[in-house]
Write a protein that holds these residues in place. Structure first.
Motif, mmCIF file in Angstrom:
data_model
loop_
_atom_site.group_PDB
_atom_site.id
_atom_site.type_symbol
_atom_site.label_atom_id
_atom_site.label_comp_id
_atom_site.label_asym_id
_atom_site.label_seq_id
_atom_site.Cartn_x
_atom_site.Cartn_y
_atom_site.Cartn_z
ATOM 1 N N SER A 73 0.665 -1.220 0.071
ATOM 2 C CA SER A 73 0.126 -0.072 -0.015
ATOM 3 C C SER A 73 0.889 1.254 0.087
ATOM 4 C CB SER A 73 -0.930 -0.052 0.983
ATOM 5 O OG SER A 73 -1.683 1.222 1.346
ATOM 6 N N ASP A 74 0.306 2.388 -0.410
ATOM 7 C CA ASP A 74 1.000 3.534 -0.361
ATOM 8 C C ASP A 74 0.504 4.346 1.052
ATOM 9 O OD1 ASP A 74 2.260 3.709 -2.473
ATOM 10 O OD2 ASP A 74 0.699 4.412 -3.787
ATOM 11 N N LYS A 75 -0.223 3.861 1.750
ATOM 12 C CA LYS A 75 -0.957 4.032 3.023
ATOM 13 C C LYS A 75 -0.104 3.292 4.060
ATOM 14 C CE LYS A 75 -5.283 5.558 1.030
ATOM 15 N NZ LYS A 75 -6.771 5.204 1.206
ATOM 16 N N ILE A 76 0.742 3.920 4.836
ATOM 17 C CA ILE A 76 1.623 2.916 5.617
ATOM 18 C C ILE A 76 0.768 2.232 6.962
ATOM 19 C CG2 ILE A 76 2.156 5.217 7.215
ATOM 20 C CD1 ILE A 76 5.014 3.585 7.244
ATOM 21 N N ASP A 77 -0.265 3.160 7.353
ATOM 22 C CA ASP A 77 -1.007 2.516 8.639
ATOM 23 C C ASP A 77 -1.781 1.445 8.269
ATOM 24 O OD1 ASP A 77 -0.491 4.604 10.108
ATOM 25 O OD2 ASP A 77 -1.770 6.091 9.453
ATOM 26 N N GLU A 78 -2.104 0.982 6.791
ATOM 27 C CA GLU A 78 -2.817 -0.145 6.297
ATOM 28 C C GLU A 78 -1.606 -1.330 6.643
ATOM 29 O OE1 GLU A 78 -4.258 0.259 2.280
ATOM 30 O OE2 GLU A 78 -5.702 1.612 2.969
ATOM 31 N N VAL A 79 -0.454 -1.194 6.569
ATOM 32 C CA VAL A 79 0.347 -2.495 6.244
ATOM 33 C C VAL A 79 1.557 -2.448 7.239
ATOM 34 C CG1 VAL A 79 0.004 -2.725 3.715
ATOM 35 C CG2 VAL A 79 1.912 -1.168 4.678
ATOM 36 N N ALA A 80 1.764 -1.541 8.245
ATOM 37 C CA ALA A 80 2.921 -1.443 9.013
ATOM 38 C C ALA A 80 2.740 -0.980 10.311
ATOM 39 C CB ALA A 80 3.975 -0.684 8.200
ATOM 40 N N TRP A 81 3.433 -1.742 11.319
ATOM 41 C CA TRP A 81 3.599 -1.101 12.648
ATOM 42 C C TRP A 81 4.986 -0.218 12.598
ATOM 43 C CZ3 TRP A 81 -0.429 -1.551 15.751
ATOM 44 C CH2 TRP A 81 -1.324 -2.488 15.588
ATOM 45 N N TYR A 82 4.786 0.783 13.062
ATOM 46 C CA TYR A 82 5.943 1.627 12.941
ATOM 47 C C TYR A 82 5.602 2.846 14.065
ATOM 48 C CZ TYR A 82 3.339 5.569 10.725
ATOM 49 O OH TYR A 82 2.336 6.073 10.379
ATOM 50 N N GLY A 83 6.929 3.438 14.290
ATOM 51 C CA GLY A 83 6.848 4.772 15.074
ATOM 52 C C GLY A 83 6.689 4.159 16.758
ATOM 53 N N TYR A 84 7.575 4.508 17.567
ATOM 54 C CA TYR A 84 7.816 4.165 18.745
ATOM 55 C C TYR A 84 6.435 4.025 19.711
ATOM 56 C CZ TYR A 84 9.972 3.746 23.385
ATOM 57 O OH TYR A 84 10.099 2.996 24.697
ATOM 58 N N ILE A 85 5.767 5.228 19.551
ATOM 59 C CA ILE A 85 4.663 5.520 20.409
ATOM 60 C C ILE A 85 3.621 4.484 20.004
ATOM 61 C CG2 ILE A 85 3.075 7.074 21.408
ATOM 62 C CD1 ILE A 85 5.941 7.046 22.655
ATOM 63 N N ALA A 86 3.139 5.018 18.208
ATOM 64 C CA ALA A 86 1.910 4.397 17.609
ATOM 65 C C ALA A 86 2.014 3.066 17.800
ATOM 66 C CB ALA A 86 2.319 4.998 16.312
ATOM 67 N N SER A 87 3.392 2.230 17.510
ATOM 68 C CA SER A 87 3.365 0.739 17.729
ATOM 69 C C SER A 87 3.111 0.018 19.057
ATOM 70 C CB SER A 87 4.559 0.374 17.159
ATOM 71 O OG SER A 87 5.585 0.577 17.936
ATOM 72 N N GLY A 88 2.988 1.152 20.249
ATOM 73 C CA GLY A 88 2.861 0.562 21.299
ATOM 74 C C GLY A 88 4.188 -0.033 21.868
ATOM 75 N N LYS A 89 5.193 0.531 21.350
ATOM 76 C CA LYS A 89 6.664 0.284 21.569
ATOM 77 C C LYS A 89 6.903 -1.021 21.827
ATOM 78 C CE LYS A 89 6.308 3.973 24.919
ATOM 79 N NZ LYS A 89 6.204 4.592 26.398
ATOM 80 N N GLN A 90 6.329 -2.127 20.874
ATOM 81 C CA GLN A 90 6.635 -3.430 20.812
ATOM 82 C C GLN A 90 6.443 -3.998 19.191
ATOM 83 O OE1 GLN A 90 3.861 -5.327 23.468
ATOM 84 N NE2 GLN A 90 2.261 -4.621 22.249
ATOM 85 N N THR A 91 6.781 -5.450 19.195
ATOM 86 C CA THR A 91 6.422 -6.118 17.858
ATOM 87 C C THR A 91 4.933 -6.512 18.136
ATOM 88 O OG1 THR A 91 7.404 -8.072 19.029
ATOM 89 C CG2 THR A 91 8.833 -6.925 17.552
ATOM 90 N N HIS A 92 4.254 -6.846 17.076
ATOM 91 C CA HIS A 92 3.034 -7.185 17.030
ATOM 92 C C HIS A 92 2.839 -8.453 16.554
ATOM 93 C CE1 HIS A 92 1.090 -3.447 18.599
ATOM 94 N NE2 HIS A 92 2.184 -3.060 17.861
#
Length: 178
Positions: free
Chosen positions: A51-70
């Motif tokens: 996707s060109d829309k990152i939020d559809e396909v990726a966990w990223y950003g320290y805070i937005a990702s919940g500070k962890q892998t998913h």
């Protein structure tokens, strides 16, 4: 898997060879950088894997990702059905990232990084003994000898198995580090 360095991978790949040996196929290994990018792009020209829309396909950003892998598969897959090729964890590739052969290529970006690092064309590198919660890997299984010549690039998907290592376990990314 996460928090592994490439020296750990040798032992892991040897282990799965022992338990899943298949005489008509090549061995398990890390993908080359070119194979990784081909699979991440999924035959499409998006900025990120699927996707060109990152939020559809990726966990990223320290805070937005919940500070962890998913767990793998919580975001949209790309056209090849592969999840988390952008974000979640940087993925080791077989290629060396420099001429001194001291650093291996990493692709895909991680939950800790920003959007720019998650582009399908983005790359990084790290020392083979570097280990961290932002690092992981996928494996490919080599092509069978009768499929060396390809007439169609899509034959690659018939010849390679790409695995995130979860074996269907939805909690595998949250498991204890190796």
């Amino acid at each position: 898997m996460r928090a592994v360095h490439t020296n750990d991978l040798d032992a892991f790949l040897s282990h799965i060879e022992d338990i899943q040996a298949h005489p008509s196929r090549g061995g398990y290994r890390l993908p080359t950088e070119a194979e990784w990018e081909y699979c991440a792009r999924g035959g499409e020209e998006y900025l990120y894997a699927g996707s060109d829309k990152i939020d559809e396909v990726a966990w990223y950003g320290y805070i937005a990702s919940g500070k962890q892998t998913h767990p793998v598969g919580e975001k949209k897959a790309n056209a090849f059905g592969l999840y988390d090729m952008s974000g979640n964890v940087w993925e080791w590739c077989a290629d060396w990232g420099d001429s001194s052969q001291k650093n291996r290529v990493l692709r895909g970006g991680s939950w800790y990084g920003g959007a720019r690092t998650l582009r399908a064309a983005g790359r990084n590198w790290g020392g083979p003994v570097h280990r961290g919660y932002t690092l992981g890997f996928r494996v490919v299984r080599g092509a069978s000898p009768d499929k060396v010549v390809r007439n169609d690039p899509m034959d690659l998907l018939d010849d390679f198995i790409v695995s995130d290592g979860s074996d269907g376990d939805p909690n595998f990314m949250n498991s204890s580090p190796v």
